[in-house]
Design a protein around this motif. Structure first.
Motif, mmCIF file in Angstrom:
data_model
loop_
_atom_site.group_PDB
_atom_site.id
_atom_site.type_symbol
_atom_site.label_atom_id
_atom_site.label_comp_id
_atom_site.label_asym_id
_atom_site.label_seq_id
_atom_site.Cartn_x
_atom_site.Cartn_y
_atom_site.Cartn_z
ATOM 1 N N LEU A 26 59.328 39.379 -6.514
ATOM 2 C CA LEU A 26 59.625 40.737 -6.039
ATOM 3 C C LEU A 26 58.508 41.685 -6.453
ATOM 4 C CD1 LEU A 26 63.409 41.440 -6.686
ATOM 5 C CD2 LEU A 26 62.245 41.110 -4.521
ATOM 6 N N ARG A 27 58.058 42.500 -5.529
ATOM 7 C CA ARG A 27 56.969 43.425 -5.807
ATOM 8 C C ARG A 27 57.513 44.674 -6.487
ATOM 9 N NH1 ARG A 27 54.253 45.572 -0.841
ATOM 10 N NH2 ARG A 27 54.157 47.690 -1.576
ATOM 11 N N THR A 28 56.960 45.029 -7.620
ATOM 12 C CA THR A 28 57.476 46.172 -8.367
ATOM 13 C C THR A 28 56.477 47.315 -8.438
ATOM 14 O OG1 THR A 28 56.634 45.258 -10.415
ATOM 15 C CG2 THR A 28 58.907 44.724 -9.836
ATOM 16 N N GLY A 29 55.388 47.225 -7.707
ATOM 17 C CA GLY A 29 54.380 48.278 -7.811
ATOM 18 C C GLY A 29 53.269 47.857 -8.758
ATOM 19 N N ARG A 30 53.570 46.860 -9.600
ATOM 20 C CA ARG A 30 52.541 46.300 -10.463
ATOM 21 C C ARG A 30 52.056 45.016 -9.828
ATOM 22 N NH1 ARG A 30 55.721 45.939 -15.173
ATOM 23 N NH2 ARG A 30 56.104 48.056 -15.780
ATOM 24 N N ALA A 31 50.767 44.799 -9.832
ATOM 25 C CA ALA A 31 50.210 43.589 -9.223
ATOM 26 C C ALA A 31 50.580 42.365 -10.063
ATOM 27 C CB ALA A 31 48.698 43.713 -9.117
ATOM 28 N N SER A 32 50.830 41.255 -9.381
ATOM 29 C CA SER A 32 51.103 39.984 -10.042
ATOM 30 C C SER A 32 50.608 38.882 -9.122
ATOM 31 C CB SER A 32 52.605 39.838 -10.287
ATOM 32 O OG SER A 32 52.930 38.491 -10.493
ATOM 33 N N SER A 33 49.986 37.866 -9.692
ATOM 34 C CA SER A 33 49.482 36.776 -8.847
ATOM 35 C C SER A 33 50.633 36.035 -8.165
ATOM 36 C CB SER A 33 48.621 35.820 -9.663
ATOM 37 O OG SER A 33 49.353 35.320 -10.753
ATOM 38 N N ASN A 34 51.854 36.144 -8.721
ATOM 39 C CA ASN A 34 53.028 35.493 -8.115
ATOM 40 C C ASN A 34 53.392 36.082 -6.762
ATOM 41 O OD1 ASN A 34 53.090 34.225 -10.538
ATOM 42 N ND2 ASN A 34 55.045 35.044 -11.208
ATOM 43 N N LEU A 35 52.956 37.301 -6.483
ATOM 44 C CA LEU A 35 53.323 37.951 -5.225
ATOM 45 C C LEU A 35 52.831 37.158 -4.016
ATOM 46 C CD1 LEU A 35 52.580 41.702 -6.048
ATOM 47 C CD2 LEU A 35 54.789 40.573 -5.927
ATOM 48 N N LEU A 36 51.740 36.412 -4.183
ATOM 49 C CA LEU A 36 51.171 35.669 -3.059
ATOM 50 C C LEU A 36 51.654 34.213 -3.013
ATOM 51 C CD1 LEU A 36 47.498 37.045 -3.132
ATOM 52 C CD2 LEU A 36 49.462 37.897 -1.865
ATOM 53 N N ASP A 37 52.543 33.811 -3.935
ATOM 54 C CA ASP A 37 53.040 32.429 -3.972
ATOM 55 C C ASP A 37 53.637 31.950 -2.654
ATOM 56 O OD1 ASP A 37 52.152 32.037 -6.505
ATOM 57 O OD2 ASP A 37 54.131 32.055 -7.471
ATOM 58 N N PRO A 38 54.399 32.789 -1.929
ATOM 59 C CA PRO A 38 55.013 32.269 -0.693
ATOM 60 C C PRO A 38 54.035 32.061 0.471
ATOM 61 C CG PRO A 38 55.821 34.496 -1.183
ATOM 62 C CD PRO A 38 54.862 34.116 -2.260
ATOM 63 N N ILE A 39 52.799 32.525 0.330
ATOM 64 C CA ILE A 39 51.859 32.481 1.455
ATOM 65 C C ILE A 39 51.234 31.092 1.614
ATOM 66 C CG2 ILE A 39 49.684 33.400 2.364
ATOM 67 C CD1 ILE A 39 50.390 36.058 1.110
ATOM 68 N N HIS A 40 51.268 30.603 2.871
ATOM 69 C CA HIS A 40 50.620 29.334 3.218
ATOM 70 C C HIS A 40 49.513 29.620 4.224
ATOM 71 C CE1 HIS A 40 53.865 27.409 1.124
ATOM 72 N NE2 HIS A 40 53.318 26.228 1.334
ATOM 73 N N VAL A 41 48.393 28.910 4.083
ATOM 74 C CA VAL A 41 47.226 29.112 4.929
ATOM 75 C C VAL A 41 47.035 27.880 5.818
ATOM 76 C CG1 VAL A 41 44.730 29.511 4.900
ATOM 77 C CG2 VAL A 41 46.151 30.458 3.080
ATOM 78 N N GLN A 42 46.690 28.108 7.091
ATOM 79 C CA GLN A 42 46.343 26.986 7.969
ATOM 80 C C GLN A 42 44.922 26.559 7.600
ATOM 81 O OE1 GLN A 42 48.286 25.250 9.978
ATOM 82 N NE2 GLN A 42 49.937 26.614 9.331
ATOM 83 N N ALA A 43 44.814 25.430 6.917
ATOM 84 C CA ALA A 43 43.508 24.990 6.428
ATOM 85 C C ALA A 43 43.339 23.495 6.657
ATOM 86 C CB ALA A 43 43.382 25.299 4.936
ATOM 87 N N TYR A 44 42.190 23.119 7.198
ATOM 88 C CA TYR A 44 41.847 21.711 7.370
ATOM 89 C C TYR A 44 42.939 20.948 8.122
ATOM 90 C CZ TYR A 44 38.948 23.472 3.596
ATOM 91 O OH TYR A 44 38.128 24.249 2.830
ATOM 92 N N GLY A 45 43.533 21.576 9.127
ATOM 93 C CA GLY A 45 44.512 20.907 9.965
ATOM 94 C C GLY A 45 45.921 20.841 9.410
#
Length: 184
Positions: A26-45
């Motif tokens: 959950l984003r609280t206004g403070r940055a955390s590297s966990n905020l990007l955990d749900p993101i998946h990138v289309q990479a190398y097929g």
């Protein structure tokens, strides 16, 4: 025959750990590297977690930095972050992406608190399922004659105390997160 308290405790701690993980996203206004955990990138097929194609760091309280390892992946990472519905607008700078975190408005804070409450309720339900399993095992043991009615009552109280302790731990984690979200 007695109930395996260490197993019940382990399962209840599992509910707490899952709840902590949910809160971390959950984003609280403070940055955390966990905020990007749900993101998946289309990479190398294939679809890969962001942390397998880049390093995520937090150089400032309101900034997330993503350092992409492969220069050819910068566009895909940028696209994945923009399309993640997290409301982030990355600034591309070579192989680095800087993601400034905007201030949270009052309405968004309240939505985040509601989400946190939903996560807490899910953790409590999981805890109650573990309690029910423990109580069922005790009732079966008494019915089968493995333990006396008094033993069953004593052990049921232990299971209930374990449940109460776990739920109060969930409540205190929720209260802390709620204070963090509402802090301006």
């Amino acid at each position: 025959m007695s109930t395996d308290y260490s197993d019940l405790q382990r399962r209840m701690e599992g509910a707490i750990n899952a709840f902590k993980h949910d809160l971390a996203s959950l984003r609280t206004g403070r940055a955390s590297s966990n905020l990007l955990d749900p993101i998946h990138v289309q990479a190398y097929g294939s679809s890969m977690p962001l942390n397998q194609v880049a390093t995520v760091s937090v150089p400032e309280p309101r900034m997330i930095s993503v350092s992409v390892w492969d220069k050819s992946m910068v566009g895909a990472v940028d696209r994945a972050i923009r399309e993640s519905n997290l409301g982030f607008n990355p600034i591309v700078d070579g192989t680095n992406l800087r993601i400034p975190l905007p201030e949270l408005n009052e309405q968004r804070r309240k939505e985040l608190v509601k989400i946190a409450h939903t996560y807490a309720e899910n953790a409590k339900v999981a805890t109650r399922h573990v309690r029910r399993d423990g109580m069922d095992a005790l009732k079966k043991a008494e019915k089968d004659g493995d333990i006396s009615q008094d033993d069953q009552r004593v052990q049921s109280d232990k299971v209930q105390k374990l449940t109460d302790d776990t739920i109060s731990q969930i409540d205190s984690l929720l209260a802390g997160k709620e204070a963090e979200i509402m802090q301006v």
